[in-house]
Write a protein that holds these residues in place. Structure first.
Motif, mmCIF file in Angstrom:
data_model
loop_
_atom_site.group_PDB
_atom_site.id
_atom_site.type_symbol
_atom_site.label_atom_id
_atom_site.label_comp_id
_atom_site.label_asym_id
_atom_site.label_seq_id
_atom_site.Cartn_x
_atom_site.Cartn_y
_atom_site.Cartn_z
ATOM 1 N N GLY A 157 -4.888 -20.911 30.643
ATOM 2 C CA GLY A 157 -5.392 -20.274 29.429
ATOM 3 C C GLY A 157 -6.063 -21.245 28.473
ATOM 4 N N LYS A 158 -5.610 -22.498 28.457
ATOM 5 C CA LYS A 158 -6.178 -23.485 27.540
ATOM 6 C C LYS A 158 -7.653 -23.731 27.821
ATOM 7 C CE LYS A 158 -1.870 -25.961 26.593
ATOM 8 N NZ LYS A 158 -1.126 -27.238 26.761
ATOM 9 N N ALA A 159 -8.072 -23.579 29.065
ATOM 10 C CA ALA A 159 -9.489 -23.761 29.410
ATOM 11 C C ALA A 159 -10.333 -22.665 28.758
ATOM 12 C CB ALA A 159 -9.670 -23.760 30.926
ATOM 13 N N TYR A 160 -9.849 -21.418 28.836
ATOM 14 C CA TYR A 160 -10.565 -20.321 28.184
ATOM 15 C C TYR A 160 -10.582 -20.505 26.668
ATOM 16 C CZ TYR A 160 -10.794 -17.553 32.499
ATOM 17 O OH TYR A 160 -11.093 -17.096 33.772
ATOM 18 N N LEU A 161 -9.470 -20.962 26.112
ATOM 19 C CA LEU A 161 -9.401 -21.149 24.659
ATOM 20 C C LEU A 161 -10.311 -22.285 24.196
ATOM 21 C CD1 LEU A 161 -5.605 -20.636 23.916
ATOM 22 C CD2 LEU A 161 -7.482 -19.050 23.519
ATOM 23 N N LEU A 162 -10.471 -23.298 25.037
ATOM 24 C CA LEU A 162 -11.398 -24.378 24.696
ATOM 25 C C LEU A 162 -12.820 -23.827 24.577
ATOM 26 C CD1 LEU A 162 -11.477 -27.987 25.869
ATOM 27 C CD2 LEU A 162 -13.514 -26.627 26.301
ATOM 28 N N ILE A 163 -13.203 -22.990 25.533
ATOM 29 C CA ILE A 163 -14.533 -22.367 25.488
ATOM 30 C C ILE A 163 -14.648 -21.467 24.258
ATOM 31 C CG2 ILE A 163 -16.142 -20.824 26.684
ATOM 32 C CD1 ILE A 163 -14.819 -21.768 29.326
ATOM 33 N N ALA A 164 -13.610 -20.681 24.008
ATOM 34 C CA ALA A 164 -13.613 -19.777 22.854
ATOM 35 C C ALA A 164 -13.806 -20.554 21.554
ATOM 36 C CB ALA A 164 -12.301 -18.997 22.808
ATOM 37 N N GLY A 165 -13.107 -21.675 21.439
ATOM 38 C CA GLY A 165 -13.213 -22.477 20.232
ATOM 39 C C GLY A 165 -14.612 -23.029 20.024
ATOM 40 N N MET A 166 -15.258 -23.449 21.105
ATOM 41 C CA MET A 166 -16.629 -23.968 20.993
ATOM 42 C C MET A 166 -17.594 -22.859 20.607
ATOM 43 S SD MET A 166 -16.939 -26.836 24.016
ATOM 44 C CE MET A 166 -16.718 -25.676 25.372
ATOM 45 N N ALA A 200 -18.085 -13.086 21.739
ATOM 46 C CA ALA A 200 -17.978 -13.906 22.955
ATOM 47 C C ALA A 200 -16.714 -14.753 22.914
ATOM 48 C CB ALA A 200 -19.213 -14.800 23.094
ATOM 49 N N ALA A 201 -16.413 -15.301 21.737
ATOM 50 C CA ALA A 201 -15.186 -16.098 21.585
ATOM 51 C C ALA A 201 -13.950 -15.232 21.815
ATOM 52 C CB ALA A 201 -15.144 -16.724 20.194
ATOM 53 N N LEU A 202 -14.004 -14.009 21.272
ATOM 54 C CA LEU A 202 -12.883 -13.080 21.428
ATOM 55 C C LEU A 202 -12.657 -12.733 22.894
ATOM 56 C CD1 LEU A 202 -10.765 -11.237 20.059
ATOM 57 C CD2 LEU A 202 -12.549 -9.489 19.861
ATOM 58 N N ASN A 203 -13.735 -12.524 23.638
ATOM 59 C CA ASN A 203 -13.608 -12.209 25.062
ATOM 60 C C ASN A 203 -12.887 -13.326 25.810
ATOM 61 O OD1 ASN A 203 -14.953 -9.821 24.642
ATOM 62 N ND2 ASN A 203 -16.938 -10.570 25.378
ATOM 63 N N MET A 204 -13.222 -14.561 25.481
ATOM 64 C CA MET A 204 -12.576 -15.702 26.127
ATOM 65 C C MET A 204 -11.095 -15.768 25.763
ATOM 66 S SD MET A 204 -14.487 -17.373 28.158
ATOM 67 C CE MET A 204 -16.180 -17.069 28.648
ATOM 68 N N TYR A 253 -5.507 -16.767 18.149
ATOM 69 C CA TYR A 253 -6.957 -16.904 18.245
ATOM 70 C C TYR A 253 -7.619 -15.527 18.241
ATOM 71 C CZ TYR A 253 -5.937 -21.717 19.590
ATOM 72 O OH TYR A 253 -5.487 -23.015 19.600
ATOM 73 N N ILE A 254 -6.998 -14.604 18.948
ATOM 74 C CA ILE A 254 -7.523 -13.237 18.995
ATOM 75 C C ILE A 254 -7.570 -12.639 17.595
ATOM 76 C CG2 ILE A 254 -6.989 -10.895 19.779
ATOM 77 C CD1 ILE A 254 -5.945 -12.199 22.399
ATOM 78 N N SER A 255 -6.500 -12.822 16.839
ATOM 79 C CA SER A 255 -6.452 -12.288 15.464
ATOM 80 C C SER A 255 -7.560 -12.881 14.611
ATOM 81 C CB SER A 255 -5.089 -12.591 14.834
ATOM 82 O OG SER A 255 -4.058 -11.954 15.538
ATOM 83 N N SER A 256 -7.773 -14.190 14.760
ATOM 84 C CA SER A 256 -8.814 -14.869 13.966
ATOM 85 C C SER A 256 -10.209 -14.373 14.330
ATOM 86 C CB SER A 256 -8.721 -16.371 14.193
ATOM 87 O OG SER A 256 -9.785 -17.053 13.568
ATOM 88 N N TYR A 257 -10.490 -14.299 15.631
ATOM 89 C CA TYR A 257 -11.833 -13.901 16.063
ATOM 90 C C TYR A 257 -12.099 -12.429 15.766
ATOM 91 C CZ TYR A 257 -11.525 -18.345 18.607
ATOM 92 O OH TYR A 257 -11.370 -19.665 18.942
ATOM 93 N N LYS A 258 -11.073 -11.597 15.876
ATOM 94 C CA LYS A 258 -11.230 -10.170 15.582
ATOM 95 C C LYS A 258 -11.711 -9.955 14.151
ATOM 96 C CE LYS A 258 -8.274 -7.218 18.438
ATOM 97 N NZ LYS A 258 -7.014 -6.419 18.426
ATOM 98 N N GLY A 259 -11.189 -10.798 13.268
ATOM 99 C CA GLY A 259 -11.556 -10.660 11.861
ATOM 100 C C GLY A 259 -12.993 -11.053 11.565
ATOM 101 N N ASN A 260 -13.707 -11.609 12.548
ATOM 102 C CA ASN A 260 -15.074 -12.080 12.319
ATOM 103 C C ASN A 260 -16.137 -11.334 13.114
ATOM 104 O OD1 ASN A 260 -14.964 -14.586 10.487
ATOM 105 N ND2 ASN A 260 -13.342 -15.014 11.964
ATOM 106 N N VAL A 261 -15.723 -10.364 13.939
ATOM 107 C CA VAL A 261 -16.725 -9.610 14.710
ATOM 108 C C VAL A 261 -17.446 -8.641 13.770
ATOM 109 C CG1 VAL A 261 -15.352 -9.818 16.824
ATOM 110 C CG2 VAL A 261 -15.116 -7.776 15.388
ATOM 111 N N PRO A 262 -18.645 -8.165 14.144
ATOM 112 C CA PRO A 262 -19.404 -7.268 13.256
ATOM 113 C C PRO A 262 -18.647 -5.979 12.959
ATOM 114 C CG PRO A 262 -20.779 -8.071 15.050
ATOM 115 C CD PRO A 262 -19.373 -8.461 15.382
#
Length: 441
Positions: free
Chosen positions: A353-362, A383-387, A403-412
């Motif tokens: 999972g850390k590999a996907y989260l690294l991509i999500a963070g970038m 895209a970050a949320l999908n990862m 991470y999901i909670s954070s990215y969800k708050g930033n989607v359109p």
């Protein structure tokens, strides 16, 4: 001659008598044990207690299950003195039979019932830790490490670091094991072919993996308060000469300096070089590659990484080496290269999972540079949320939820999607280095 015959007959009679007594005692022990086990199994705990006392007095080494069932009977009847007796008698007669778990369970019982002081609890947890950290409960691993930190963070920080390393290595072994087991069952889950036992096992692996991932994060939070570069560098500088041929000490020192971002200090290169000289291991060569990269020798760094990778045979360890290389590429701002390396890591461990989260963070860090207006920038978070969702699916220990909670708050938002004039659910191509097609929320 007659006298010798008399002695022989007497000895034979005594042997037969003793044998019969022992056989009868063994039969009685077995009978009493079966009755006792039946009482506990049918929740007749009060009826079980006299049999338990008899078994501990007369057949203490018959089976460790006497004490496993006995602890349950004593606890259910709230007989605190009997719980202690069961615990102590078990360890006296079966000191090598799951002793760490016995200590851990007893500590849990004492805590739940407020029957011991913090120091008494810590002493029991220390016994469990010394015996086998991996057999302690998740809560008690955390409690023990917190206890070590509270007691020694100022007087003996190295002891805290040692405890952290021991515990994290045990946690890492458990997580790798769960990752393999989950990886074996997930394809069957997706195909809908799991039987009832496999579903139960997958659920247990997932719960345990998630709990261990939370412990990993919790321990990192504790250690981060004292394991700063300002603190580590003087300690490792002081102790280097005494440990410069100790592969374990060098590995832990290099790893901690790396994880805390202390690679710019000359000590890191000194430690990494010594680690490679002493162990000639894949892990050591990978750290040395980072040193070469820092010194501008990119060709030498690549050769060293290849050497490390080819030397390693375990696919899970190969994945970790690739992930470290991906993290280093990310830290140098080479996001495209880092993503490629993260995907290479996933080839060796699809449940990393850390590999996907690294991509999500970038992706998340690139939102402003990869979007021309608010809508485009927020689509990068999709895209970050999908990862992050992928990380959560394959690796319960990854703590992807935050991470999901954070990215969800930033989607359109729906309003922004409407204003942009696009349809919800339609495809959208993210440009820039990301180059991915996602669905509009």
């Amino acid at each position: 001659m007659m006298k010798k015959l008399t002695y022989l007959l007497a000895s034979l009679f005594l042997f037969v008598a003793v044998t019969n007594v022992n056989a009868q005692a063994s039969q009685e022990c077995t009978l009493k044990y079966n009755l006792f086990k039946g009482d506990v199994s049918t929740k007749k705990y009060n009826e079980a207690k006299p049999k338990l006392e008899w078994l501990m007095s007369n057949c203490p080494t018959l089976s460790v299950n006497i004490y496993k069932y006995g602890a349950k009977a004593a606890e259910k009847t709230k007989d605190y003195a009997l719980v202690k007796k069961v615990y102590e008698t078990r360890l006296a007669n079966f000191p090598d039979k799951d002793a760490a778990k016995a200590h851990s369970d007893y500590a849990e019982y004492l805590i739940d019932n407020s029957l011991a002081t913090d120091d008494e609890i810590f002493a029991i947890l220390e016994k469990a830790y010394k015996d086998s950290p991996k057999d302690m409960s998740v809560k008690n691993i955390y409690r023990y490490f917190q206890g070590v930190t509270d007691r020694f963070k100022d007087s003996d920080p190295q002891r805290v670091f040692n405890a952290y390393d021991d515990v994290m290595e045990s946690v890492g072994e458990k997580l790798d094991d769960y990752s393999k087991k989950i990886g074996e069952l997930q394809p069957k889950e997706e195909a809908g072919t799991l039987d009832a036992k496999e579903k139960k096992r997958l659920r247990a692996y997932t719960i345990n993996s998630k709990a261990l991932g939370q412990i990993e994060g919790g321990l990192d939070n504790i250690i981060s308060e004292i394991a700063t570069c300002e603190r580590l560098i003087p300690i490792y500088s002081r102790d280097f000469d005494a440990n410069k041929t100790d592969g374990t000490w060098l590995r832990r020192a290099v790893s901690r300096m790396y994880n805390k971002g202390c690679q710019t200090d000359p000590l890191f290169e000194k430690l990494a070089t010594a680690y490679a000289d002493v162990t000639q291991s894949a892990d050591a060569y990978n750290f040395l590659a980072g040193v070469l990269d820092k010194n501008g020798d990119s060709s030498g760094a690549t050769q060293m990484r290849n050497k490390a990778f080819n030397l390693e045979t375990d696919p899970y360890k190969k994945a970790k080496l690739k992930l470290i290389s991906a993290q280093e590429a990310r830290d140098r701002g080479r996001f495209g290269k880092a993503r490629s390396l993260a995907y290479e890591a996933l080839k060796y461990n699809p449940n990393m999972g850390k590999a996907y989260l690294l991509i999500a963070g970038m992706y998340a860090k690139s939102a402003n540079s990869c979007g021309g207006d608010e809508f485009e920038k927020r689509m990068v978070y999709v895209a970050a949320l999908n990862m992050a969702y992928k990380a959560q699916k394959v690796d319960p220990s990854s703590n992807a939820g935050r991470y999901i909670s954070s990215y969800k708050g930033n989607v359109p938002s729906k309003k922004l999607v409407f204003t942009k004039g696009v349809s919800s659910g339609s495809s959208y191509r993210i440009g820039c280095w990301i180059g991915e097609t996602v669905r509009v929320p």
